[in-house]
Design a protein around this motif. Structure first.
Motif, PDB file in Angstrom:
ATOM      1  N   VAL A  28      53.607  15.293   0.411  1.00  0.00           N
ATOM      2  CA  VAL A  28      52.258  14.815   0.706  1.00  0.00           C
ATOM      3  C   VAL A  28      51.832  15.379   2.058  1.00  0.00           C
ATOM      4  O   VAL A  28      52.532  15.201   3.057  1.00  0.00           O
ATOM      5  CB  VAL A  28      52.192  13.277   0.738  1.00  0.00           C
ATOM      6  CG1 VAL A  28      50.761  12.808   0.978  1.00  0.00           C
ATOM      7  CG2 VAL A  28      52.739  12.691  -0.566  1.00  0.00           C
ATOM      8  N   THR A  54      56.061  18.799  -6.233  1.00  0.00           N
ATOM      9  CA  THR A  54      54.629  18.585  -6.402  1.00  0.00           C
ATOM     10  C   THR A  54      54.013  18.419  -5.027  1.00  0.00           C
ATOM     11  O   THR A  54      54.548  17.689  -4.191  1.00  0.00           O
ATOM     12  CB  THR A  54      54.354  17.322  -7.246  1.00  0.00           C
ATOM     13  OG1 THR A  54      54.978  17.465  -8.523  1.00  0.00           O
ATOM     14  CG2 THR A  54      52.862  17.098  -7.415  1.00  0.00           C
ATOM     15  N   SER A  89      50.713  17.168  -2.875  1.00  0.00           N
ATOM     16  CA  SER A  89      49.536  16.307  -3.007  1.00  0.00           C
ATOM     17  C   SER A  89      48.775  16.269  -1.691  1.00  0.00           C
ATOM     18  O   SER A  89      49.355  16.021  -0.626  1.00  0.00           O
ATOM     19  CB  SER A  89      49.950  14.886  -3.413  1.00  0.00           C
ATOM     20  OG  SER A  89      48.817  14.093  -3.714  1.00  0.00           O
ATOM     21  N   HIS A 126      41.775  19.204  -1.941  1.00  0.00           N
ATOM     22  CA  HIS A 126      42.178  19.743  -3.245  1.00  0.00           C
ATOM     23  C   HIS A 126      41.021  20.511  -3.880  1.00  0.00           C
ATOM     24  O   HIS A 126      41.214  21.586  -4.465  1.00  0.00           O
ATOM     25  CB  HIS A 126      42.631  18.597  -4.147  1.00  0.00           C
ATOM     26  CG  HIS A 126      43.194  19.042  -5.470  1.00  0.00           C
ATOM     27  ND1 HIS A 126      44.514  19.337  -5.648  1.00  0.00           N
ATOM     28  CD2 HIS A 126      42.592  19.240  -6.670  1.00  0.00           C
ATOM     29  CE1 HIS A 126      44.729  19.696  -6.910  1.00  0.00           C
ATOM     30  NE2 HIS A 126      43.573  19.647  -7.554  1.00  0.00           N
ATOM     31  N   GLU A 149      41.367  12.071  -9.386  1.00  0.00           N
ATOM     32  CA  GLU A 149      42.785  11.770  -9.250  1.00  0.00           C
ATOM     33  C   GLU A 149      43.613  12.192 -10.459  1.00  0.00           C
ATOM     34  O   GLU A 149      44.819  12.309 -10.379  1.00  0.00           O
ATOM     35  CB  GLU A 149      42.966  10.274  -8.980  1.00  0.00           C
ATOM     36  CG  GLU A 149      42.431   9.829  -7.639  1.00  0.00           C
ATOM     37  CD  GLU A 149      42.714   8.364  -7.384  1.00  0.00           C
ATOM     38  OE1 GLU A 149      43.889   7.977  -7.355  1.00  0.00           O
ATOM     39  OE2 GLU A 149      41.744   7.607  -7.220  1.00  0.00           O
ATOM     40  N   TYR A 168      50.134  20.776  -8.172  1.00  0.00           N
ATOM     41  CA  TYR A 168      49.250  20.244  -7.143  1.00  0.00           C
ATOM     42  C   TYR A 168      48.470  19.084  -7.751  1.00  0.00           C
ATOM     43  O   TYR A 168      47.844  19.239  -8.809  1.00  0.00           O
ATOM     44  CB  TYR A 168      48.263  21.304  -6.659  1.00  0.00           C
ATOM     45  CG  TYR A 168      48.891  22.572  -6.149  1.00  0.00           C
ATOM     46  CD1 TYR A 168      49.032  22.807  -4.783  1.00  0.00           C
ATOM     47  CD2 TYR A 168      49.338  23.562  -7.033  1.00  0.00           C
ATOM     48  CE1 TYR A 168      49.599  23.976  -4.305  1.00  0.00           C
ATOM     49  CE2 TYR A 168      49.905  24.735  -6.571  1.00  0.00           C
ATOM     50  CZ  TYR A 168      50.035  24.938  -5.209  1.00  0.00           C
ATOM     51  OH  TYR A 168      50.597  26.091  -4.750  1.00  0.00           O
ATOM     52  N   VAL A 169      48.503  17.938  -7.094  1.00  0.00           N
ATOM     53  CA  VAL A 169      47.766  16.786  -7.590  1.00  0.00           C
ATOM     54  C   VAL A 169      47.082  16.114  -6.409  1.00  0.00           C
ATOM     55  O   VAL A 169      47.705  15.891  -5.364  1.00  0.00           O
ATOM     56  CB  VAL A 169      48.692  15.808  -8.341  1.00  0.00           C
ATOM     57  CG1 VAL A 169      49.850  15.335  -7.471  1.00  0.00           C
ATOM     58  CG2 VAL A 169      47.909  14.618  -8.877  1.00  0.00           C
ATOM     59  N   VAL A 185      50.225   8.567  -8.671  1.00  0.00           N
ATOM     60  CA  VAL A 185      50.859   9.880  -8.813  1.00  0.00           C
ATOM     61  C   VAL A 185      52.342   9.721  -9.119  1.00  0.00           C
ATOM     62  O   VAL A 185      52.893  10.393 -10.000  1.00  0.00           O
ATOM     63  CB  VAL A 185      50.653  10.717  -7.533  1.00  0.00           C
ATOM     64  CG1 VAL A 185      51.477  11.998  -7.585  1.00  0.00           C
ATOM     65  CG2 VAL A 185      49.175  11.047  -7.335  1.00  0.00           C
TER      66      VAL A 185
END
Length: 495
Positions: free
Chosen positions: A17, A44, A46, A52, A64, A75-76, A109
């Motif tokens: 993150v 991942t 974020s 984003h 989201e 990528y979230v 997530v």
């Protein structure tokens, strides 16, 4: 724990993150990709919804639910309750609201990754995302803090929040006062400490500075409470060996030097490069312009992705560049640029002096620093820029402004001997043209000690980030630590 696809093996899944600004995003992305290159590991990344969307403008709404993959990592986005790119300052209630919104969004997530067969083994967060501490606790996950500043700054903050704060604060108005910190070879002057520490003592700084200082304090308090928090540092061992050795006894969860994560790995493809939140000024043909300049002649000036120029400072920089009389490449971002600065740059572009230099709104910095025509780098001393300069072997003129930049200027000039620190005006913080010219001539004119030192550090940096080198081995040790915390150990390609 989860099964790997169809081979029945185990995976270790990292959720990285990052605060969605340029200086956090690129080292976090690089770290995630390097983690995913280890056998049995997925990652991942974020960032906030706002960032984003800037990273992937061609994708859908950026809500989201959206996940993007580059074939190596996913990528979230997460929502911080505001989604407008603003810093979470304001009242305590407003900060608490946005922190809770962040935890709720990132929790979704975590649940989504678990449902997809990739339950999170460890959460990694860059600085300024304190909600991730709450997230890790809520889900019972190991936490790693990705310290994207020098290890020397980590050590300074630690001692400031553990007994040294009062002495430093009481002398904050005296830039020459020296404080001896356990673990460092020599005392640090007040002027070399991060600005948030000095501002707290003098009562200076703006709302953002006070907010960041408060969040640093909270981070160290939380690391004191949870002795298992792991710290990854974006540095390499030989660059800051003393500081790393000095901080390790105080952080029980482990300290791993895994940098420099902003430097593309040797032989890496374009996909390993940076993500830019700003459009490169490719129409200006700055690479072709660099190609036309003599070797070691160009002064490259960039103050990073956050700082802006006042009209007076822009004028002083132009005066200094003209005084130097060398070709220059100057980055002046469009974001935050005032009409006065626009008029000044337009006037410069139409003047006789314009043939000496080029002004661009953004560029590929590693490519510029790697160019043989570049003689020196006038920098704000952001840590990413500093690591890139060292890896590319370009001497620097250090013009620090805030945060960890004064400490980085100290390291560049006094610890590593690869540059000269420029003095900003005491009253207005402006870098005067005469001072800029003086420092550039010192750096460019010194092809002896400075050049020798930088050549040596360039070699060490490349050795550190080479395949199978110290940074990669350190990252492998971090992964093994997480695997053991997760209740299993799998073999990796780093043993």
């Amino acid at each position: 724990m989860a099964d790997r696809g169809g081979d029945g093996g185990r995976t270790c899944s990292f959720l990285v993150v990052a605060y969605g600004i340029q200086g956090h995003l690129n080292p976090a992305r690089s770290l995630a990709r390097r983690l995913a290159a280890i056998a049995g590991v997925t990652a991942t990344l974020s960032v906030q919804v706002f960032s984003h969307r800037r990273m992937f403008p061609a994708s859908s709404s950026g809500d989201e639910a959206e996940i993007v993959s580059d074939g190596v990592i996913s990528y979230v986005p997460f929502s911080d309750g505001q989604d407008d790119g603003s810093w979470p300052t304001g009242s305590d209630q407003e900060r608490a609201r946005r922190r809770a919104a962040t935890v709720d969004s990132l929790s979704a997530v975590v649940r989504r990754l678990a449902a997809a067969g990739r339950p999170v083994s460890c959460v990694v967060c860059t600085l300024n995302v304190p909600a991730v501490v709450d997230l890790a606790r809520a889900h019972g996950l190991p936490l790693a803090v990705y310290w994207i500043q020098p290890a020397t700054a980590l050590l300074a903050y630690y001692h400031y929040f553990h007994g040294q704060g009062e002495a430093i604060a009481s002398h904050a108005a005296d830039p020459a006062y020296q404080a001896a910190l356990p673990g460092l070879r020599r005392p640090l002057r007040v002027r070399d400490f991060p600005s948030f520490i000095v501002d707290e003592g003098t009562g200076g700084g703006d709302e953002l500075s006070r907010f960041i200082h408060q969040e640093f304090r909270r981070l160290f308090e939380q690391m004191d409470e949870d002795k298992k928090v792991i710290v990854l540092v974006n540095t390499f061992e030989v660059l800051e060996a003393t500081a790393l050795e000095g901080i390790r006894p105080y952080l029980d969860g482990g300290v791993f030097a895994v940098g420099a994560s902003t430097i593309p790995l040797p032989g890496a493809g374009e996909e390993e490069g940076r993500i830019d939140l700003f459009d490169q000024d490719v129409d200006t043909g700055y690479i072709a312009w660099l190609d036309a300049q003599p070797a070691r002649s160009v002064v490259y000036v960039s103050f990073g992705s956050l700082l802006t120029y006042s009209a007076r400072e822009a004028e002083e920089i132009l005066l200094g560049l003209r005084r130097i009389g060398r070709p220059y490449l100057w980055v002046v971002r469009l974001e935050g640029r005032s009409p006065e600065v626009d008029r000044l740059l337009l006037s410069e572009a139409t003047s006789a002096a314009a043939a000496e230099g080029m002004v661009v709104t953004w560029c590929d910095q590693v490519r510029v620093l790697s160019h043989p025509s570049v003689a020196c780098f006038v920098t704000h001393c952001g840590w990413n820029s500093t690591l890139e300069a060292v890896e590319c072997g370009v001497p620097v003129v250090a013009a620090p402004s805030w945060s960890d930049q004064p400490m980085i200027a100290h390291l560049l000039e006094e610890e590593w001997g690869v540059g000269v620190r420029a003095e900003r005006g005491a009253d207005d913080g402006v870098l005067a043209g005469a001072e800029l010219a003086r420092c550039v001539e010192l750096v460019v004119g010194d092809r002896g000690t400075t050049a020798t030192n930088m050549s040596a550090w360039k070699k060490r940096a490349r050795e550190a980030v080479a395949a199978g080198g110290p940074s990669e081995r350190s990252l492998g040790c971090f992964v093994k630590t997480v695997q053991e915390l997760d209740g299993f150990v799998i073999s990796t390609n780093l043993s």
